[in-house]
Design a protein around this motif. Sequence first.
Motif, mmCIF file in Angstrom:
data_model
loop_
_atom_site.group_PDB
_atom_site.id
_atom_site.type_symbol
_atom_site.label_atom_id
_atom_site.label_comp_id
_atom_site.label_asym_id
_atom_site.label_seq_id
_atom_site.Cartn_x
_atom_site.Cartn_y
_atom_site.Cartn_z
ATOM 1 N N LYS A 268 0.879 -1.186 0.034
ATOM 2 C CA LYS A 268 0.114 -0.043 0.020
ATOM 3 C C LYS A 268 0.791 1.104 -0.063
ATOM 4 O O LYS A 268 2.152 1.575 0.486
ATOM 5 C CB LYS A 268 -0.995 0.096 1.140
ATOM 6 C CG LYS A 268 -1.906 1.144 1.436
ATOM 7 C CD LYS A 268 -2.774 1.082 2.749
ATOM 8 C CE LYS A 268 -3.601 2.256 2.633
ATOM 9 N NZ LYS A 268 -3.091 3.505 2.692
ATOM 10 N N ASN A 269 0.359 2.146 -0.723
ATOM 11 C CA ASN A 269 1.196 3.480 -0.666
ATOM 12 C C ASN A 269 1.098 4.154 0.596
ATOM 13 O O ASN A 269 0.065 4.178 1.298
ATOM 14 C CB ASN A 269 0.622 4.587 -1.936
ATOM 15 C CG ASN A 269 0.614 3.851 -3.302
ATOM 16 O OD1 ASN A 269 0.753 2.970 -3.556
ATOM 17 N ND2 ASN A 269 0.713 4.966 -4.125
ATOM 18 N N ARG A 270 2.081 4.798 1.016
ATOM 19 C CA ARG A 270 2.062 5.840 2.205
ATOM 20 C C ARG A 270 1.823 6.969 1.905
ATOM 21 O O ARG A 270 1.329 7.937 2.807
ATOM 22 C CB ARG A 270 3.512 5.574 3.051
ATOM 23 C CG ARG A 270 3.946 4.295 3.574
ATOM 24 C CD ARG A 270 3.049 3.765 4.478
ATOM 25 N NE ARG A 270 3.105 4.729 5.723
ATOM 26 C CZ ARG A 270 3.739 4.614 6.830
ATOM 27 N NH1 ARG A 270 4.646 3.769 6.843
ATOM 28 N NH2 ARG A 270 3.683 5.416 7.771
ATOM 29 N N LEU A 271 1.588 7.408 0.843
ATOM 30 C CA LEU A 271 1.158 8.727 0.115
ATOM 31 C C LEU A 271 0.308 8.565 -1.276
ATOM 32 O O LEU A 271 0.641 7.748 -1.774
ATOM 33 C CB LEU A 271 2.343 9.649 -0.217
ATOM 34 C CG LEU A 271 2.048 10.943 -0.777
ATOM 35 C CD1 LEU A 271 1.746 12.095 0.293
ATOM 36 C CD2 LEU A 271 3.495 11.488 -1.594
ATOM 37 N N HIS A 272 -0.743 9.338 -1.137
ATOM 38 C CA HIS A 272 -1.581 9.263 -2.123
ATOM 39 C C HIS A 272 -2.495 10.652 -2.485
ATOM 40 O O HIS A 272 -2.304 11.593 -1.646
ATOM 41 C CB HIS A 272 -2.778 8.095 -2.215
ATOM 42 C CG HIS A 272 -3.659 8.434 -1.066
ATOM 43 N ND1 HIS A 272 -3.559 8.029 0.110
ATOM 44 C CD2 HIS A 272 -5.072 9.289 -1.094
ATOM 45 C CE1 HIS A 272 -4.750 8.634 1.049
ATOM 46 N NE2 HIS A 272 -5.267 9.109 0.075
ATOM 47 N N LEU A 273 -2.917 10.716 -3.875
ATOM 48 C CA LEU A 273 -3.399 11.836 -4.141
ATOM 49 C C LEU A 273 -5.057 11.891 -3.905
ATOM 50 O O LEU A 273 -5.595 10.775 -4.193
ATOM 51 C CB LEU A 273 -3.256 12.040 -5.689
ATOM 52 C CG LEU A 273 -1.906 12.570 -6.153
ATOM 53 C CD1 LEU A 273 -1.494 12.718 -7.675
ATOM 54 C CD2 LEU A 273 -1.174 13.537 -5.409
ATOM 55 N N ASP A 274 -5.349 12.950 -3.327
ATOM 56 C CA ASP A 274 -6.903 13.090 -3.325
ATOM 57 C C ASP A 274 -7.288 14.049 -4.397
ATOM 58 O O ASP A 274 -7.004 15.108 -4.599
ATOM 59 C CB ASP A 274 -7.279 13.780 -1.946
ATOM 60 C CG ASP A 274 -7.314 12.766 -0.937
ATOM 61 O OD1 ASP A 274 -7.130 11.677 -0.959
ATOM 62 O OD2 ASP A 274 -7.410 13.334 0.267
ATOM 63 N N ILE A 275 -8.220 13.561 -5.233
ATOM 64 C CA ILE A 275 -8.907 14.330 -6.328
ATOM 65 C C ILE A 275 -10.135 15.091 -5.742
ATOM 66 O O ILE A 275 -11.222 14.393 -5.402
ATOM 67 C CB ILE A 275 -9.173 13.544 -7.604
ATOM 68 C CG1 ILE A 275 -7.911 12.876 -7.956
ATOM 69 C CG2 ILE A 275 -9.877 14.459 -8.683
ATOM 70 C CD1 ILE A 275 -8.203 12.061 -9.563
ATOM 71 N N ARG A 276 -10.142 16.306 -5.731
ATOM 72 C CA ARG A 276 -11.272 17.105 -4.968
ATOM 73 C C ARG A 276 -12.161 17.345 -6.139
ATOM 74 O O ARG A 276 -11.707 18.177 -7.082
ATOM 75 C CB ARG A 276 -10.848 18.160 -4.218
ATOM 76 C CG ARG A 276 -9.881 17.670 -2.991
ATOM 77 C CD ARG A 276 -9.423 18.966 -2.076
ATOM 78 N NE ARG A 276 -9.087 18.661 -0.954
ATOM 79 C CZ ARG A 276 -9.952 18.713 0.142
ATOM 80 N NH1 ARG A 276 -10.668 19.224 0.204
ATOM 81 N NH2 ARG A 276 -9.303 18.357 1.238
ATOM 82 N N THR A 277 -13.482 17.274 -6.042
ATOM 83 C CA THR A 277 -14.354 17.631 -6.955
ATOM 84 C C THR A 277 -15.761 17.887 -6.152
ATOM 85 O O THR A 277 -15.829 17.943 -4.884
ATOM 86 C CB THR A 277 -14.536 16.418 -7.899
ATOM 87 O OG1 THR A 277 -15.481 16.745 -8.863
ATOM 88 C CG2 THR A 277 -15.165 14.976 -7.256
ATOM 89 N N THR A 278 -17.015 18.304 -7.002
ATOM 90 C CA THR A 278 -17.934 18.790 -6.491
ATOM 91 C C THR A 278 -18.752 17.294 -6.258
ATOM 92 O O THR A 278 -18.625 16.214 -6.703
ATOM 93 C CB THR A 278 -18.887 19.377 -7.421
ATOM 94 O OG1 THR A 278 -19.159 18.632 -8.432
ATOM 95 C CG2 THR A 278 -18.209 20.693 -7.783
ATOM 96 N N PRO A 279 -19.691 17.246 -5.188
ATOM 97 C CA PRO A 279 -20.472 16.219 -4.855
ATOM 98 C C PRO A 279 -21.213 15.595 -6.228
ATOM 99 O O PRO A 279 -21.162 14.550 -6.322
ATOM 100 C CB PRO A 279 -21.269 16.670 -3.764
ATOM 101 C CG PRO A 279 -20.988 17.799 -3.066
ATOM 102 C CD PRO A 279 -20.272 18.529 -4.100
ATOM 103 N N ASN A 280 -21.704 16.340 -6.929
ATOM 104 C CA ASN A 280 -22.297 16.003 -8.136
ATOM 105 C C ASN A 280 -21.479 15.320 -9.139
ATOM 106 O O ASN A 280 -21.961 14.288 -9.825
ATOM 107 C CB ASN A 280 -23.109 17.262 -8.798
ATOM 108 C CG ASN A 280 -24.455 17.534 -8.100
ATOM 109 O OD1 ASN A 280 -24.821 16.832 -7.070
ATOM 110 N ND2 ASN A 280 -24.686 18.804 -8.419
ATOM 111 N N GLU A 281 -20.289 15.829 -9.208
ATOM 112 C CA GLU A 281 -19.298 15.317 -10.072
ATOM 113 C C GLU A 281 -18.486 14.260 -9.704
ATOM 114 O O GLU A 281 -18.200 13.069 -10.461
ATOM 115 C CB GLU A 281 -18.151 16.575 -10.299
ATOM 116 C CG GLU A 281 -17.327 16.130 -11.821
ATOM 117 C CD GLU A 281 -16.412 17.618 -12.031
ATOM 118 O OE1 GLU A 281 -15.922 17.949 -11.112
ATOM 119 O OE2 GLU A 281 -16.638 17.793 -13.000
ATOM 120 N N ALA A 282 -18.707 13.744 -8.288
ATOM 121 C CA ALA A 282 -17.637 12.559 -7.894
ATOM 122 C C ALA A 282 -18.133 11.262 -8.469
ATOM 123 O O ALA A 282 -17.249 10.547 -8.864
ATOM 124 C CB ALA A 282 -17.868 12.661 -6.312
#
Length: 153
Positions: A92-106
């Motif tokens: 498992k990665n110890r670091l990852h990216l969070d892609i932030r978006t709107t609730p409707n787009e998620a």
Amino acid sequence: MAPTAFTFEVTVDSADPHALADWWAEALGWEVENDEAAIRRDVAEGRVDEAEITTHNGVLAWKAGTAIRHPEGPARAPRVLFQLVPEPKTTKNRLHLDIRTTPNEATHLVERLTTNGAALLHHGRHGPYTWTTLTDPEGNELCVVPEVLDHGR
């Protein structure tokens, strides 16, 4: 004396850095950097050996990897570099990216990413915050995070 503020890039080890950069650029709406002009100049001036370059999607590229950046970002903006490594991902990665978006787009983004090769790991929740954890085509974790607009921050 105040500490110096630095810029950074996130580097991702990869078995196929050019294909993974293409996947992430499409996922984020970013652009793969085009280093062809610099590569041609460096080859012409004898600073680069032909063994250090490859062709990807009809463009000369560094064999060791490539980077992506936001299409409107300045030259020193954060970027993600994908570098060639010989070993596969094993934990498992110890670091990852969070892609932030709107609730409707998620929901649509999760569907698009899984259609394009991501794998769904799980849906998470903590208070008003939710996220979906996926892996990219090489198994690197990422989360799609709908922004909570009414969180008091």
